[in-house]
Write an enzyme that holds these catalytic residues in place. Structure first.
Site, PDB file in Angstrom:
ATOM      1  N   SER A 191       0.827  -1.200   0.000  1.00  0.00           N
ATOM      2  CA  SER A 191       0.000   0.000   0.000  1.00  0.00           C
ATOM      3  C   SER A 191       0.874   1.267   0.000  1.00  0.00           C
ATOM      4  CB  SER A 191      -0.955  -0.035   1.184  1.00  0.00           C
ATOM      5  OG  SER A 191      -1.963   0.928   1.056  1.00  0.00           O
ATOM      6  N   ASP A 348     -10.222  -3.516  -5.192  1.00  0.00           N
ATOM      7  CA  ASP A 348      -9.316  -2.546  -4.573  1.00  0.00           C
ATOM      8  C   ASP A 348      -9.231  -1.320  -5.468  1.00  0.00           C
ATOM      9  OD1 ASP A 348      -7.245  -1.177  -3.335  1.00  0.00           O
ATOM     10  OD2 ASP A 348      -5.721  -2.689  -3.723  1.00  0.00           O
ATOM     11  N   HIS A 378      -8.145  -4.907  -0.706  1.00  0.00           N
ATOM     12  CA  HIS A 378      -6.996  -4.129  -0.242  1.00  0.00           C
ATOM     13  C   HIS A 378      -6.666  -4.436   1.214  1.00  0.00           C
ATOM     14  CE1 HIS A 378      -4.095  -0.872  -0.432  1.00  0.00           C
ATOM     15  NE2 HIS A 378      -4.428  -0.616   0.816  1.00  0.00           N
TER      16      HIS A 378
END
Length: 408
Positions: A191, A348, A378
């Site tokens: 991320s 996501d 995610h």
């Protein structure tokens, strides 16, 4: 008593309404994901109330609650030596596996955690567990970077912390201290940590005096651009659990030290409209109609404003800074990147960031593996510790570690 019989069903109905979200049929662990998302939303709303009352910044409170809850989990690490150190002024946590047979040198991984540049820690059990398993599975020394967070600092300080810690570890004498093979080092992150890993890797590739360079980079559902918040994955997954679109936009605003009043303008791409001259030179570098496969584009259409607000990028130049947005890098920089792994999840908002980066790297001549998961979401890779133990987490983590093991 009669009132209780009325009140209890009403509360149950309200709870079910709050928890339930319509999710795509392919999403794994659907109800567990809904419960996780409802819990996270409730905590976030409480933190925003505290922020509104000016008692504390909502991200400070949220991070405190995350770390407090995380302390309730215990993760075994008997076979791995875990130490905290400081690399060039940056705190890190080092995971060292025991020596195996006649093998003198180990592999090395620099890992940068996610959390929107504002949450989590290298010391939480979620990342402690991931790095411990990586160290065991790969027989590798794993350096987990404890970069400073929003709101204490903003861009580019997180980037500088990650860069300084990585360059320190890559010094020959430091590698020798930890018995790490200089030719077998990877830089990785998930991320926002994937954003930092990609940006650091790009900078390292430009440093002509660097004696040791990463062999690989591995990016887990990375956030790589704030140019277009209407890519197909942003449109498709705008209300998906864990990371809805408005939350990702707010993370960007916090990272570049902007104002939440700008959120709507960013959501409709006013900051990169056709009349914003500074954005024009970057447009082709993330033209998703040319970079994404048809299966990702689906029937979505580009959102390109003719007239927008040029003052936004004048006020927040970081929105077009390649160190913050690695997907904006030029082809020459991309061509210098090492072999790359990119993990993406169908459900996501950041799916297309990773896919576009993989395409651009491949076109620049870099060997790339795009590992796409149709039923995952995610953040799933760190959710492997009870009570957030998702099958999607184990699935993605196993695939990621397998690639590292085969290529590092």
């Amino acid at each position: 008593m009669r009132a209780a019989w009325v009140l209890l069903p009403a509360l149950a109905a309200l709870s079910a309404y709050y928890v339930y979200l319509p999710l795509p049929g392919a999403v794994s662990d659907r109800w567990k994901l809904m419960l996780l998302d409802a819990t996270f939303r409730a905590v976030q709303q409480t933190c925003h109330l505290i922020h509104y009352l000016r008692l504390s910044h909502h991200l400070i409170v949220l991070n405190y609650l995350i770390c407090t809850f995380d302390k309730l989990k215990s993760v075994s690490s008997e076979d791995i030596k875990i130490t905290d150190a400081v690399f060039d002024g940056v705190e890190v946590r080092v995971f060292e596996p025991p020596a195996k047979g006649d093998e003198k040198l180990k592999r090395g991984v620099v890992y940068i955690h996610g959390g929107g540049w504002a949450l989590a820690s290298a010391r939480t059990s979620l990342y402690n567990n991931l790095c411990r398993i990586m160290a065991e599975s790969l027989n590798a020394v794993v350096v987990s970077v404890e970069y400073r967070l929003v709101p204490e600092v903003h861009f580019p300080e997180q980037y500088h912390d990650a860069l300084h810690a990585t360059k320190h570890f890559l010094q020959p004498d430091v590698l020798a201290e930890y018995s790490v093979d200089p030719s077998r080092i990877a830089i990785s992150g998930d991320s926002a940590g994937g954003n930092l890993a990609a940006a650091v890797c790009q900078q390292l590739s430009k440093d002509e005096d660097l004696p040791v360079r990463p062999k690989l980079q591995a990016l887990i559902y990375p956030v790589l651009q704030a140019f277009d918040f209407n890519t197909p994955s942003y449109q498709q997954n705008m209300n998906m659990p864990v990371l809805p679109r408005y939350v990702m936009v707010n993370y960007w605003i916090d990272y570049v030290n902007g104002d939440y009043d700008l959120a709507h303008e960013l959501l409709i791409n006013n900051h990169t409209a056709l009349n914003v001259g500074r954005a024009l030179s970057f447009r082709a570098r993330l033209n998703w109609t040319a970079l994404l496969p048809p299966s990702f584009q689906k029937s979505y259409k580009p959102v390109v404003q003719t007239t927008g607000t040029a003052a936004i990028v004048e006020r927040l130049p970081a929105l077009l800074d390649v160190r913050a947005l690695p997907l904006l890098a030029d082809d020459a920089t991309l061509a210098r990147q090492p072999r790359t792994y990119v993990l993406t999840c169908e459900n996501d908002v950041l799916r297309d960031d990773g896919a576009m980066y993989a395409t651009r790297l491949e076109r620049a001549g870099v060997p790339v593996t795009l590992d796409h998961f149709h039923d995952c979401f995610h953040g799933c890779m760190i959710f492997t510790v009870w009570p957030t133990d998702f099958s999607a987490g184990v699935q993605t983590r196993s695939s990621y570690i397998k690639w590292l093991d085969e290529n590092l």
